[in-house]
Design a protein around this motif. Structure first.
Motif, mmCIF file in Angstrom:
data_model
loop_
_atom_site.group_PDB
_atom_site.id
_atom_site.type_symbol
_atom_site.label_atom_id
_atom_site.label_comp_id
_atom_site.label_asym_id
_atom_site.label_seq_id
_atom_site.Cartn_x
_atom_site.Cartn_y
_atom_site.Cartn_z
ATOM 1 N N VAL A 70 5.056 2.553 -3.850
ATOM 2 C CA VAL A 70 4.517 2.448 -2.693
ATOM 3 C C VAL A 70 2.794 2.950 -3.037
ATOM 4 O O VAL A 70 2.917 4.061 -3.681
ATOM 5 N N THR A 71 1.629 2.349 -2.549
ATOM 6 C CA THR A 71 0.542 2.480 -2.767
ATOM 7 C C THR A 71 0.095 2.938 -1.879
ATOM 8 O O THR A 71 0.274 2.378 -0.467
ATOM 9 N N ASP A 72 -0.961 3.782 -1.758
ATOM 10 C CA ASP A 72 -1.801 4.104 -0.393
ATOM 11 C C ASP A 72 -3.091 3.086 -0.396
ATOM 12 O O ASP A 72 -3.100 2.412 -1.165
ATOM 13 N N TYR B 55 -0.339 5.714 -6.106
ATOM 14 C CA TYR B 55 1.079 5.891 -5.812
ATOM 15 C C TYR B 55 0.841 7.473 -4.918
ATOM 16 O O TYR B 55 0.370 8.339 -5.089
ATOM 17 N N TYR B 56 1.956 7.407 -4.041
ATOM 18 C CA TYR B 56 2.480 8.745 -3.212
ATOM 19 C C TYR B 56 3.375 9.496 -4.269
ATOM 20 O O TYR B 56 3.920 8.998 -5.213
ATOM 21 N N CYS C 241 8.637 0.929 -3.574
ATOM 22 C CA CYS C 241 8.498 0.021 -2.236
ATOM 23 C C CYS C 241 9.635 -0.607 -2.169
ATOM 24 O O CYS C 241 10.019 -1.453 -3.207
ATOM 25 N N SER D 39 9.323 -4.666 -2.063
ATOM 26 C CA SER D 39 9.041 -5.418 -3.490
ATOM 27 C C SER D 39 10.436 -5.958 -3.895
ATOM 28 O O SER D 39 11.392 -5.239 -4.062
ATOM 29 N N SER E 145 5.389 8.913 2.112
ATOM 30 C CA SER E 145 4.926 7.468 2.390
ATOM 31 C C SER E 145 5.456 6.754 3.583
ATOM 32 O O SER E 145 6.702 7.107 3.866
ATOM 33 N N CYS F 212 3.092 0.763 2.950
ATOM 34 C CA CYS F 212 2.621 0.263 1.529
ATOM 35 C C CYS F 212 1.427 -0.659 1.659
ATOM 36 O O CYS F 212 1.553 -1.697 2.444
ATOM 37 N N HIS G 138 0.031 -2.067 -1.313
ATOM 38 C CA HIS G 138 -0.045 -2.770 -2.771
ATOM 39 C C HIS G 138 -0.255 -4.306 -2.373
ATOM 40 O O HIS G 138 0.479 -4.726 -1.584
ATOM 41 N N HIS H 215 3.266 -6.839 -3.828
ATOM 42 C CA HIS H 215 4.626 -6.655 -3.527
ATOM 43 C C HIS H 215 4.933 -7.716 -2.552
ATOM 44 O O HIS H 215 6.386 -7.588 -2.338
ATOM 45 N N VAL I 71 7.383 0.942 4.990
ATOM 46 C CA VAL I 71 8.355 0.903 4.052
ATOM 47 C C VAL I 71 9.727 1.307 4.157
ATOM 48 O O VAL I 71 10.688 0.911 3.449
#
Length: 698
Positions: free
Chosen positions: A403-405, A410-411, A436, A439, A472, A475, A477, A480, A488
């Motif tokens: 999971v990206t901010d 990433y968190y 994630c 994904s 998180s 997400c 990203h 994904h 998420v």
């Protein structure tokens, strides 16, 4: 009528300003409760529309917008604002449409955002109520007014009046603020006094993120005690408490989206009445997962930890059948095996390969089979939420699936500390990265790891931390396969259904999880958590009366926790030495637990199969040292299928107590018995309960 539009449900009457669409009056006529009665405090909505990374905090305040149109119907009002104006960015081609509808006893808000601007609509406050006053009567103030939400199988409360709890640093807000309870963890939110309340809840089976927000303006009267002013105005400013459901949709330029509908309903009674509003709606679409046949009867488990990231290597796989034999001797039906995977508990995630230092794959598979032959199920501890940042696999395989901010990073979750000074001081703790679940590539990895447990012949898995993806929520990203800012949590329920459908998964493979969120009971059969608290309130049990719940029993003479299992219909999870020991390590607890399960087997009509009603339906009183009658705590009421009641009463204290039991509907409780003694006795008068003991009355 006049300068307002009116909308009325049986529990709430609303008035909206004809010029702005703001809700300027909200009352609960059945209770004589003026929730919002100062028109100047009226609000409609609020948007957050960042202009760029250098100018993010840019509000659109609904009360400053001019209505474009209003559509009136017999049971609804539809407000539309076109080309709204923000505080710092001027006019934007963004349209907001809010339909407010009467549905049964509720007022329901349906919101649609059309974003034709070059900016992202990040947050939306709808409904946005400018003041929520406590339900005072003309001659008496209520004792307290609090929020009430779900939390780890139980509940959380925060004070709203006469004190207002602040959940965020004063440096980060202009006003004392509460914004912690979120959907899907908390699908409803109560604002309540001892006997009245306002319910707010999502009215869709959706995992879209919604946070429940309270804000005290202009602030405290006395900050040392978080006390709010008891006047309508202070320092020339109105004193009021704002409430909002805060949606986080991240609607990109050119996108349109409808938000999760939010229902409001006033109720009379305790928190039960508010929770019943949610249950009534949820039960229109929700079906609980069926329970495996062996787990339907009263039974208990043992949780056994055999390794951690600090390498205890407590037991080889070949020794497991000895544990199963001890479990069989004491009537324990299942072993939850923890730390069996490579590296031990909380290391190497999401790998579910057996640790070779504990034995081979075949040795574990053979040990599981032997345990099942003995008559004890083996449930393997599992964890899919994280990837272990301390492994090469994270950097080589998983980093792009995390999971990206919004900044592309990433968190990070702090992880868990085990045994050694270096870990207990948080020096070499394994850091965990939330992955994630939107994904598809990561889902395929999880499927492969899950099938290892199936191929080992396990009777099921207990998915640890299935209830969260902390820290998180969304997400961002780009690769994904999901939208920008996707929730998420959205695949959590589908994930388990997906695993069940994989080729080779037995129909009787048990799915258990930790502290299940309410909607997860549709895919899992067992919720495991810890509840060691004298004032524990089994909210999850009340919301899910048919689901299996299980709690940890760790004390060496843990009669009170075993009593709590009776009161809340919890499966006993024996966990001597903080789940590192054997049943023989705490014989007093095991012997009392066996008596409890024998009682629940004999009287399962009420205390296992009956519907848990908390304290609804009966009262239990005791006499204090002054001879005054007071309410006793704790006790629980259970309703059998035939409508008859059973009551379980515990005495958590170290001295005996005498109690009397009174049914609300006049039913007579004719007999009672203690856990320790199967003899039935007359329940018509005072009942003496020994220290750390419990009785049942039928």
């Amino acid at each position: 009528m006049g300068n307002v539009y009116e909308l009325k449900s049986p529990t709430l009457h609303c008035e909206f300003c004809r010029e702005t669409g703001a809700l300027v009056k909200l009352t609960a006529p059945e209770m004589g409760w003026a929730i919002l009665d100062r028109p100047k405090l009226g609000l409609s909505f609020r948007l957050m529309v960042p202009l760029n990374e250098e100018l993010r905090n840019n509000d659109v305040l609904g009360e400053k917008q001019k209505l474009h149109s209003v559509k009136e119907a017999a049971d609804s009002l539809t407000f539309t604002w076109r080309n709204i104006t923000s505080e710092r960015g001027g006019e934007h081609p963004i349209d907001v449409t809010i339909r407010v509808a009467v549905e049964d006893r509720q007022i329901v808000y349906y919101t649609h955002i059309e974003n034709r601007s070059q900016y992202t609509v990040e947050a939306v406050h709808v409904p946005y109520v400018g003041d929520v006053r406590p339900p005072h009567s003309p001659d008496k103030e209520v004792e307290w007014f609090k929020s009430f939400t779900c939390n780890y199988g139980s509940y959380s409360e925060h004070r709203l009046w006469p004190h207002f709890d602040n959940q965020h640093g004063y440096y980060g807000t202009d006003y004392p603020t509460q914004m912690s309870a979120r959907v899907p963890s908390n699908p409803f939110y109560l604002m309540r006094s001892p006997d009245k309340g306002l319910y707010a809840g999502v009215k869709a089976n959706s995992s879209e993120m919604v946070a429940w927000n309270m804000e005290l303006r202009p602030g405290w009267d006395s900050s040392i005690s978080w006390e709010r002013p008891r006047v309508d105005e202070i320092a020339g400013k109105p004193v009021h408490t704002r409430f909002a459901a805060v949606h986080m949709p991240y609607i990109l330029p050119g996108e349109s989206r409808s938000l999760s509908p939010i229902a409001l309903e006033a109720f009379k009674g305790s928190w039960h009445a508010g929770a019943d509003i949610y249950k009534k709606w949820r039960d229109t679409w929700f079906t609980p997962a069926p329970t495996q046949e062996w787990a339907k009867k009263p039974h208990s488990w043992q949780q056994l930890h055999i390794n951690s990231p600090e390498d205890e290597l407590r037991m080889r796989f070949t020794e497991l059948p000895k544990v199963a034999e001890e479990c069989k001797k004491h009537g324990v039906a299942a072993i939850q095996l923890v730390g069996w995977n490579d590296g031990g508990q909380d290391q190497g995630n999401p790998s579910h390969s057996p640790d070779p230092r504990l034995g081979t794959w075949d040795e574990l598979k053979d040990a599981i089979a032997k345990c099942h032959e003995i008559g004890v199920k083996v449930i393997l501890f599992s964890k899919f939420v994280w990837a272990d940042r301390g492994t090469d696999e994270f950097w080589d395989e998983y980093i792009d699936l995390a999971v990206t901010d919004p900044y592309g990073d990433y968190y990070l979750y702090g992880g868990y500390r085990y045994f050694t000074p270096a870990q207990l001081l948080d020096i070499n703790t394994k850091r965990l990265i939330p992955m994630c679940f939107r994904s598809e590539e990561f889902m395929k990895i999880c499927e492969k790891e899950f099938m290892k447990m199936v191929d080992l012949g396990a009777a099921g898995m207990l998915y640890d931390e299935c209830f969260h993806h902390t820290p998180s929520w969304l997400c961002f990203h780009p690769d994904h396969g999901h939208r920008y800012g996707a929730p998420v949590y959205a695949n959590d329920v589908e994930f388990i259904h997906r695993l069940r459908k994989l080729p080779g998964v037995p129909k009787d493979f048990m799915m258990a999880g930790e502290a299940l969120l309410d909607w997860q009971f549709g895919s899992y059969e067992v919720s495991y958590f810890r509840s060691e608290n004298k004032w524990h309130l089994p909210l999850s049990r009340y919301l899910q009366p048919k689901g299996l719940h299980m709690t940890a029993i760790t004390g060496y003479n843990d009669r009170n926790m075993v009593n709590q299992c009776l009161l809340a219909q919890y499966v006993i999870s024996y966990e001597p030495l903080n789940f590192k020991g054997r049943l023989s390590d705490y014989p007093d607890t095991v012997e009392y637990g066996k008596k409890m399960d024998a009682l629940r087997t004999e009287y399962r009509k009420w205390f296992w199969d009956g519907e848990y009603r908390d304290v609804l339906g009966a009262k239990v009183i005791f006499e204090d040292e002054k001879g005054e009658e007071k309410a006793h705590h704790p006790y629980s009421v259970f309703k059998a299928a035939d409508g008859s009641l059973g009551v379980a009463i515990a005495n958590y204290e170290d001295k005996a107590v005498k109690v009397m039991l009174l049914a609300d509907d006049g039913q007579a409780f004719k007999q009672y018995r203690t856990v320790d003694n199967p003899e039935l006795m007359d329940a018509g008068g005072w009942i003496e309960i020994a220290p750390r003991s419990a009785v049942i009355a039928i």
